[in-house]
Design an enzyme around this catalytic site. Structure first.
Site, short mmCIF file in Angstrom:
data_model
loop_
_atom_site.label_atom_id
_atom_site.label_comp_id
_atom_site.label_asym_id
_atom_site.label_seq_id
_atom_site.Cartn_x
_atom_site.Cartn_y
_atom_site.Cartn_z
N TRP A 64 2.26 7.37 1.68
CA TRP A 64 1.81 5.98 1.87
C TRP A 64 2.94 5.11 2.38
O TRP A 64 2.73 4.24 3.24
CB TRP A 64 1.19 5.41 0.59
CG TRP A 64 -0.05 6.16 0.19
CD1 TRP A 64 -0.24 6.87 -0.97
CD2 TRP A 64 -1.27 6.31 0.94
NE1 TRP A 64 -1.50 7.44 -0.97
CE2 TRP A 64 -2.14 7.12 0.17
CE3 TRP A 64 -1.70 5.84 2.19
CZ2 TRP A 64 -3.43 7.47 0.61
CZ3 TRP A 64 -2.98 6.19 2.62
CH2 TRP A 64 -3.83 6.99 1.84
N ASP A 67 3.33 -2.24 -2.19
CA ASP A 67 2.02 -1.61 -2.19
C ASP A 67 1.82 -1.12 -3.62
O ASP A 67 2.49 -0.20 -4.08
CB ASP A 67 2.02 -0.43 -1.20
CG ASP A 67 0.71 0.37 -1.22
OD1 ASP A 67 -0.19 0.04 -2.03
OD2 ASP A 67 0.60 1.33 -0.43
N LYS A 74 -8.66 2.08 -7.02
CA LYS A 74 -7.97 2.92 -8.01
C LYS A 74 -7.93 2.27 -9.39
O LYS A 74 -8.16 2.94 -10.38
CB LYS A 74 -6.59 3.29 -7.52
CG LYS A 74 -6.69 4.39 -6.45
CD LYS A 74 -5.62 4.36 -5.42
CE LYS A 74 -5.96 5.35 -4.31
NZ LYS A 74 -5.27 5.03 -3.07
C1 LIG Z 1 -4.89 5.01 -1.79
C2 LIG Z 1 -3.65 4.36 -1.36
C3 LIG Z 1 -3.56 3.68 -0.13
C4 LIG Z 1 -4.68 3.66 0.88
O1 LIG Z 1 -5.67 2.80 0.53
P1 LIG Z 1 -6.93 2.55 1.51
O2 LIG Z 1 -7.66 1.47 0.75
O3 LIG Z 1 -7.67 3.84 1.60
O4 LIG Z 1 -6.43 2.09 2.81
C5 LIG Z 1 -2.37 3.06 0.17
N1 LIG Z 1 -1.32 3.09 -0.67
C6 LIG Z 1 -1.38 3.73 -1.86
C7 LIG Z 1 -0.20 3.72 -2.76
C8 LIG Z 1 -2.54 4.38 -2.24
O5 LIG Z 1 -2.60 5.02 -3.42
#
Ligand SMILES: *Cc1c(COP(=O)(O)O)cnc(C)c1O
Length: 355
Positions: free
Chosen positions: A100, A167, A191
């Site tokens: 990511w 993030d 999540k």
């Molecule tokens: C799942 C995830 C993403 C991607 O998220 P999307 O909503 O599918 O774009 C980005 N960063 C992290 C840390 C993730 O776990």
């Protein structure tokens, strides 16, 4: 009985599923579905306002931080952050701690320069880098607080003197940290805070409006702030589910309480991994994630046998990411302690049977 360890989209509280299902049929006894009311009605405005204020309350945000619910998932933020903050000749500093992070770096390069100040790539991202310096003339420093695929997590958030971006898709609202220390936080909802289709963005006002480029209207955070996160039709149902999940989190005692539960779940599972002769943890002990627990079996045969055995016993979603293999059990906020207890019992009885 199913025990859902999916990495995302993932488990949400049972009461959220029930309330969301009810709202699809008959939202708040209006005789209307949540899916058919206008977003500019007071019915939906109340949802948006409550969702935004719950985020402020649960994260203990100060008045300089704005809360937005935007389309496009976390992946859109990989681009939207540099588009709003990074001039072509500027440099953004990144910690490279997994796939990511890598994706966020790739998008930032479309808008300016990138300085990767630390990386654990050579060690298959099995640890969080500790010794590094963030240059003071970089525009911002970006980290991924929890690395969903590898199962590492920043246990100690570094302190930096330049704008700090994170993030937090896979550990948002799972532990008490100083959210005000960040200038911009983003997280896909699927999540820990809701269903897929919406992205939480927390941004400090004073970092905006400083780039020279013309930003397309829908990509400019300032326009979303001005319009109360209703610049265009927001993903109404996904925001509703987030609001219900945030309400649930507040009801159970907020971040401090869920952190205790998350600590207990992680401790229980790592203890089993460390004492069970058939399994091994895959990352540096001190950097182990409390959200995504990654482990492997001692060989491929044990791996496939355990996958079969655990599936028969109601365990769902523990197959590791396609890029790293092995197992990954995600222990997000809504996963009950009982599910971890069952997984641990299954691991232990599997080992006794194998002799
Ligand atoms: C799942 C995830 C993403 C991607 O998220 P999307 O909503 O599918 O774009 C980005 N960063 C992290 C840390 C993730 O776990």
């Amino acid at each position: 009985m199913i025990h859902n360890f999916n990495a995302g989209p993932s488990i949400l509280p049972k009461q959220v599923f029930a309330q969301a299902a009810e709202a699809i049929q008959n939202y708040n006894n209006t005789g209307l579905s949540i899916l058919e009311i206008g977003h500019r009605t007071s019915l939906f405005e109340d949802v948006m306002n409550e969702a935004r204020s719950l985020v402020k309350e649960l994260m203990l945000l100060d008045d300089q931080h704005e809360v937005l619910f935007l389309h496009g998932g976390a992946s859109t933020q990989f681009m939207q952050v540099p588009m709003n903050l990074l001039n072509e000749k500027d440099t953004a500093a990144f910690a490279d701690t997994g796939i990511w992070s890598t994706k966020a770096i790739k998008e930032a390069r479309l808008f300016g320069n990138v300085d990767i100040v630390c990386s654990s790539k050579e060690a298959n991202y099995s640890f969080i880098p500790k010794d590094f310096a963030v240059p003071n003339d970089a525009k911002y420093f970006h980290i991924t607080t929890n690395n969903t695929i590898y199962g590492t997590q920043w246990q100690k958030i570094p302190s930096v003197s330049i704008p700090f971006i994170a993030d937090m898709s896979s550990d948002i609202l799972s532990r008490s940290i100083d959210f005000n220390a960040f200038d911009l936080i983003y997280a896909g909802a699927q999540k820990n805070i809701g269903c897929a289709g919406v992205n939480l963005v927390v941004v400090k006002n004073n970092i905006l409006g400083k780039v020279k480029r013309t930003i397309p209207t829908i990509m400019d955070y300032r326009n979303h702030i001005k319009e109360g996160s209703m610049l265009n039709t927001p993903p109404v149902f996904a925001i509703y589910v987030s609001m219900l999940t945030l309400r649930w989190l507040k009801e159970i005692g907020g971040v401090a309480e869920v952190e205790k539960l998350n600590n207990a779940k992680a401790k229980m599972l790592y203890n089993e991994i460390d004492s069970n002769p058939l399994f091994r943890g895959t990352v540096a002990t001190e950097d182990r994630s409390k959200m995504n627990v990654c482990f492997t079996a001692i060989d491929k045969e044990v791996e496939s046998n355990f996958l079969e055995f655990s599936t028969k016993n109601g365990i769902v979603g523990i197959k590791g990411h396609r890029s790293s293999g092995g197992f990954r059990a995600s222990l997000y906020n809504a996963l009950p302690l009982e599910s971890v207890q069952i997984l641990v019992e299954i691991m232990s009885s599997f080992a006794s049977k194998a002799g």
